[in-house]
Design a protein around this motif. Structure first.
Motif, PDB file in Angstrom:
ATOM      1  N   ASP A  22       4.113  10.105 -15.682  1.00 44.25           N
ATOM      2  CA  ASP A  22       2.949   9.233 -15.800  1.00 44.25           C
ATOM      3  C   ASP A  22       1.954   9.526 -14.688  1.00 44.25           C
ATOM      4  O   ASP A  22       2.122   9.082 -13.555  1.00 44.25           O
ATOM      5  CB  ASP A  22       3.393   7.771 -15.745  1.00 44.25           C
ATOM      6  N   ARG A  23       0.892  10.251 -15.003  1.00 45.18           N
ATOM      7  CA  ARG A  23      -0.111  10.585 -13.998  1.00 45.18           C
ATOM      8  C   ARG A  23      -1.012   9.396 -13.670  1.00 45.18           C
ATOM      9  O   ARG A  23      -1.814   9.452 -12.749  1.00 45.18           O
ATOM     10  CB  ARG A  23      -0.954  11.773 -14.458  1.00 45.18           C
ATOM     11  N   ASN A  24      -0.914   8.310 -14.442  1.00 40.27           N
ATOM     12  CA  ASN A  24      -1.626   7.079 -14.099  1.00 40.27           C
ATOM     13  C   ASN A  24      -0.939   6.321 -12.974  1.00 40.27           C
ATOM     14  O   ASN A  24      -1.542   5.424 -12.378  1.00 40.27           O
ATOM     15  CB  ASN A  24      -1.723   6.149 -15.319  1.00 40.27           C
ATOM     16  N   ASP A  25       0.298   6.650 -12.688  1.00 44.86           N
ATOM     17  CA  ASP A  25       1.072   5.927 -11.680  1.00 44.86           C
ATOM     18  C   ASP A  25       0.769   6.505 -10.307  1.00 44.86           C
ATOM     19  O   ASP A  25       1.297   7.549  -9.919  1.00 44.86           O
ATOM     20  CB  ASP A  25       2.563   6.039 -11.993  1.00 44.86           C
ATOM     21  N   LEU A  26      -0.106   5.829  -9.581  1.00 45.61           N
ATOM     22  CA  LEU A  26      -0.489   6.265  -8.235  1.00 45.61           C
ATOM     23  C   LEU A  26       0.157   5.378  -7.180  1.00 45.61           C
ATOM     24  O   LEU A  26      -0.448   5.018  -6.177  1.00 45.61           O
ATOM     25  CB  LEU A  26      -2.012   6.266  -8.104  1.00 45.61           C
ATOM     26  N   THR A  27       1.412   5.023  -7.427  1.00 43.34           N
ATOM     27  CA  THR A  27       2.232   4.286  -6.467  1.00 43.34           C
ATOM     28  C   THR A  27       3.246   5.239  -5.863  1.00 43.34           C
ATOM     29  O   THR A  27       3.966   5.937  -6.584  1.00 43.34           O
ATOM     30  CB  THR A  27       2.966   3.120  -7.143  1.00 43.34           C
ATOM     31  N   ILE A  28       3.274   5.293  -4.539  1.00 44.14           N
ATOM     32  CA  ILE A  28       4.227   6.137  -3.817  1.00 44.14           C
ATOM     33  C   ILE A  28       4.842   5.285  -2.728  1.00 44.14           C
ATOM     34  O   ILE A  28       4.199   4.985  -1.712  1.00 44.14           O
ATOM     35  CB  ILE A  28       3.546   7.384  -3.229  1.00 44.14           C
ATOM     36  N   GLY A  29       6.071   4.843  -2.931  1.00 44.75           N
ATOM     37  CA  GLY A  29       6.694   3.937  -1.978  1.00 44.75           C
ATOM     38  C   GLY A  29       5.830   2.699  -1.803  1.00 44.75           C
ATOM     39  O   GLY A  29       5.450   2.035  -2.773  1.00 44.75           O
ATOM     40  N   PRO A  30       5.442   2.368  -0.551  1.00 42.90           N
ATOM     41  CA  PRO A  30       4.626   1.174  -0.304  1.00 42.90           C
ATOM     42  C   PRO A  30       3.129   1.401  -0.523  1.00 42.90           C
ATOM     43  O   PRO A  30       2.337   0.462  -0.372  1.00 42.90           O
ATOM     44  CB  PRO A  30       4.908   0.865   1.165  1.00 42.90           C
ATOM     45  N   PHE A  31       2.727   2.626  -0.870  1.00 41.89           N
ATOM     46  CA  PHE A  31       1.311   2.950  -1.061  1.00 41.89           C
ATOM     47  C   PHE A  31       0.913   2.789  -2.527  1.00 41.89           C
ATOM     48  O   PHE A  31       1.707   3.032  -3.437  1.00 41.89           O
ATOM     49  CB  PHE A  31       1.023   4.398  -0.661  1.00 41.89           C
ATOM     50  N   SER A  60      -3.866   0.472  -0.965  1.00 45.91           N
ATOM     51  CA  SER A  60      -3.061  -0.534  -0.260  1.00 45.91           C
ATOM     52  C   SER A  60      -1.795   0.093   0.291  1.00 45.91           C
ATOM     53  O   SER A  60      -1.266   1.076  -0.247  1.00 45.91           O
ATOM     54  CB  SER A  60      -2.711  -1.706  -1.191  1.00 45.91           C
ATOM     55  N   LEU A  61      -1.332  -0.487   1.378  1.00 43.64           N
ATOM     56  CA  LEU A  61      -0.058  -0.162   2.011  1.00 43.64           C
ATOM     57  C   LEU A  61       0.603  -1.482   2.355  1.00 43.64           C
ATOM     58  O   LEU A  61       0.084  -2.246   3.183  1.00 43.64           O
ATOM     59  CB  LEU A  61      -0.280   0.692   3.264  1.00 43.64           C
ATOM     60  N   SER A  62       1.711  -1.766   1.711  1.00 43.00           N
ATOM     61  CA  SER A  62       2.364  -3.060   1.924  1.00 43.00           C
ATOM     62  C   SER A  62       3.008  -3.109   3.303  1.00 43.00           C
ATOM     63  O   SER A  62       3.378  -2.077   3.880  1.00 43.00           O
ATOM     64  CB  SER A  62       3.410  -3.302   0.837  1.00 43.00           C
ATOM     65  N   PRO A  63       3.163  -4.324   3.886  1.00 49.16           N
ATOM     66  CA  PRO A  63       3.758  -4.466   5.222  1.00 49.16           C
ATOM     67  C   PRO A  63       5.236  -4.080   5.220  1.00 49.16           C
ATOM     68  O   PRO A  63       5.886  -3.972   4.173  1.00 49.16           O
ATOM     69  CB  PRO A  63       3.579  -5.961   5.520  1.00 49.16           C
ATOM     70  N   GLY A  64       5.736  -3.864   6.424  1.00 46.43           N
ATOM     71  CA  GLY A  64       7.161  -3.665   6.589  1.00 46.43           C
ATOM     72  C   GLY A  64       7.612  -2.236   6.721  1.00 46.43           C
ATOM     73  O   GLY A  64       8.816  -1.956   6.701  1.00 46.43           O
ATOM     74  N   HIS A  65       6.657  -1.299   6.885  1.00 49.64           N
ATOM     75  CA  HIS A  65       7.034   0.118   6.945  1.00 49.64           C
ATOM     76  C   HIS A  65       6.478   0.795   8.193  1.00 49.64           C
ATOM     77  O   HIS A  65       6.251   2.001   8.204  1.00 49.64           O
ATOM     78  CB  HIS A  65       6.554   0.835   5.685  1.00 49.64           C
ATOM     79  N   GLY A  66       6.230   0.029   9.213  1.00 48.39           N
ATOM     80  CA  GLY A  66       5.643   0.545  10.440  1.00 48.39           C
ATOM     81  C   GLY A  66       4.639  -0.457  10.978  1.00 48.39           C
ATOM     82  O   GLY A  66       4.628  -1.629  10.584  1.00 48.39           O
ATOM     83  N   ASP A  67       3.781   0.021  11.859  1.00 51.39           N
ATOM     84  CA  ASP A  67       2.833  -0.869  12.543  1.00 51.39           C
ATOM     85  C   ASP A  67       1.466  -0.874  11.879  1.00 51.39           C
ATOM     86  O   ASP A  67       0.447  -1.095  12.534  1.00 51.39           O
ATOM     87  CB  ASP A  67       2.709  -0.441  14.006  1.00 51.39           C
ATOM     88  N   LEU A  68       1.435  -0.644  10.571  1.00 49.31           N
ATOM     89  CA  LEU A  68       0.179  -0.526   9.851  1.00 49.31           C
ATOM     90  C   LEU A  68       0.354  -1.031   8.428  1.00 49.31           C
ATOM     91  O   LEU A  68       1.360  -0.739   7.778  1.00 49.31           O
ATOM     92  CB  LEU A  68      -0.256   0.950   9.827  1.00 49.31           C
TER      93      LEU A  68
END
Length: 379
Positions: free
Chosen positions: A85-94, A108-116
């Motif tokens: 699915d090339r529409n799926d632009l989700t990679i881990g928390p990104f 977006s980058l969800s919290p909990g994966h570093g200081d950012l």
């Protein structure tokens, strides 16, 4: 053809070759498809850069975010196996979302994966503009064959660095984004073979600047060999008003002022010369450096490169003090500067801000670098 090779994109009339969408028109391992974004506040701190890449022939998708904040260099990076699915632009928390093509995107980058972490929406100032095609061949092999478009805009949303959340308002938060695709070196490093014997093949002089002014942007791109021979050279003024055509500014000449003891630019003057001698110029002042080569996959670390297989999914966070980054390694990757600009068209001087990306790797005759580790002398 297996039914599993299909994706919902194949239901749209957008095919370019006699293959399903997930199969690109070349078997070259180095084919890629990429997003780049930068975002800065009114004074360039924090200075955030985000990249997401898809590598169909390597079966990998990856993403990074790197922020320069004071003396902190903070990175979060993620990689996964590429699915159908090339529409799926989700990679881990990104995640990247195209809300309105060529106009509005959300990253977006969800919290909990570093200081950012962040949740940001980009709204374009004006039209996206194609740059000249980038083509380079070394010893018969095509090493670069890419297309890219660029666009300036403003940001809204939220950005959290080191636990401190900033409300991102479009009046004060600016940046640019680009999309590029084609062939360029990615993934695990290949044996250089005969190319290693040619310094011309491995020397790299590069200026890529996207300058945002009130009513227009200026985009400058220069790539040279050590002799000054141009691989690419272009300068365009792009009006925010899409009814006005972009304007070619002329042949680009550069005068870089280096920080003593390295190859980083303290400032630069770019001149745009048209046939007949009409000249305009822009003065560039480097303000905040983001050392995008460290931790993000651009090649300095051999265990994490763009398109490198990291397993089905992996996410990592890391941070360094900028003052402790290896000064020699800084010389082997482009640096993205938040910079200020003054454009002189011969009648008025306009001020702006934006990206000044710069690298001079290996020998370069104009600036007196004869060896890879030569640095600028004391003034």
């Amino acid at each position: 053809m297996s039914e599993s090779a299909l994706s919902e994109m194949d239901d749209h009339p957008i095919h370019q070759i006699a293959e399903v969408i997930r199969h690109v028109g070349t078997s070259d391992r180095n084919f890629y498809d990429r997003y780049y974004f930068n975002c800065h506040g009114p004074d360039g701190d924090p200075w955030l850069i985000i990249g997401l890449g898809v590598y169909p022939n390597l079966g990998v998708a990856d993403c990074f975010a790197v922020v320069r904040h004071g003396d902190d260099h903070i990175v979060v990076r993620s990689s996964r196996a590429l699915g159908a699915d090339r529409n799926d632009l989700t990679i881990g928390p990104f995640r990247v979302e195209i809300l309105e093509g060529l106009r509005t995107l959300r990253v977006s980058l969800s919290p909990g994966h570093g200081d950012l972490s962040f949740d940001l929406t980009f709204d374009a100032d004006g039209p996206a503009v194609l740059e000249p095609r980038h083509f380079q061949r070394q010893l018969e092999r095509v090493t670069f064959d890419t297309m890219r478009f660029v666009q300036t805009g403003r940001w809204s949303g939220s950005l959290t660095v080191d636990g401190r959340e900033s409300e991102v308002e479009p009046d004060g938060w600016r940046g640019n984004r680009d999309r590029s695709w084609g062939v360029r070196p990615v993934g695990e490093a290949e044996p250089p073979g005969r190319r290693a014997a040619s310094t011309d093949a491995t020397s790299f002089f590069w200026i890529y600047s996207v300058m945002r002014f009130a009513d227009y942007a200026i985009v400058v791109l220069v790539q040279e060999l050590r002799t000054g021979e141009r691989i690419m050279g272009d300068a365009r003024l792009v009006w925010n008003d899409s009814r006005r055509d972009p304007e070619w500014l002329g042949r680009v000449e550069h005068d870089i002022e280096f920080v003593p003891g390295g190859r980083e630019p303290a400032g630069a003057t770019l001149r745009f010369i048209k046939p007949g001698g009409v000249t305009t110029s822009v003065r560039c002042e480097s303000q905040v450096a983001n050392y995008i080569g460290f931790g993000t996959g651009y090649g300095l670390e051999q265990d994490w490169r763009h398109g490198m297989w990291q397993g089905d999914e992996k996410t990592q966070g890391m941070r360094n003090d900028v003052s402790e980054l290896d000064p020699t390694m800084r010389m082997f990757c482009p640096i993205d500067y938040y910079a200020t600009f003054a454009y002189d068209d011969g009648e008025t001087v306009d001020t702006g801000e934006g990206l000044f990306e710069f690298a001079v790797i290996g020998p370069h005759d104009q600036y007196g670098f004869t060896e890879y580790l030569d640095v600028a002398p004391d003034r």
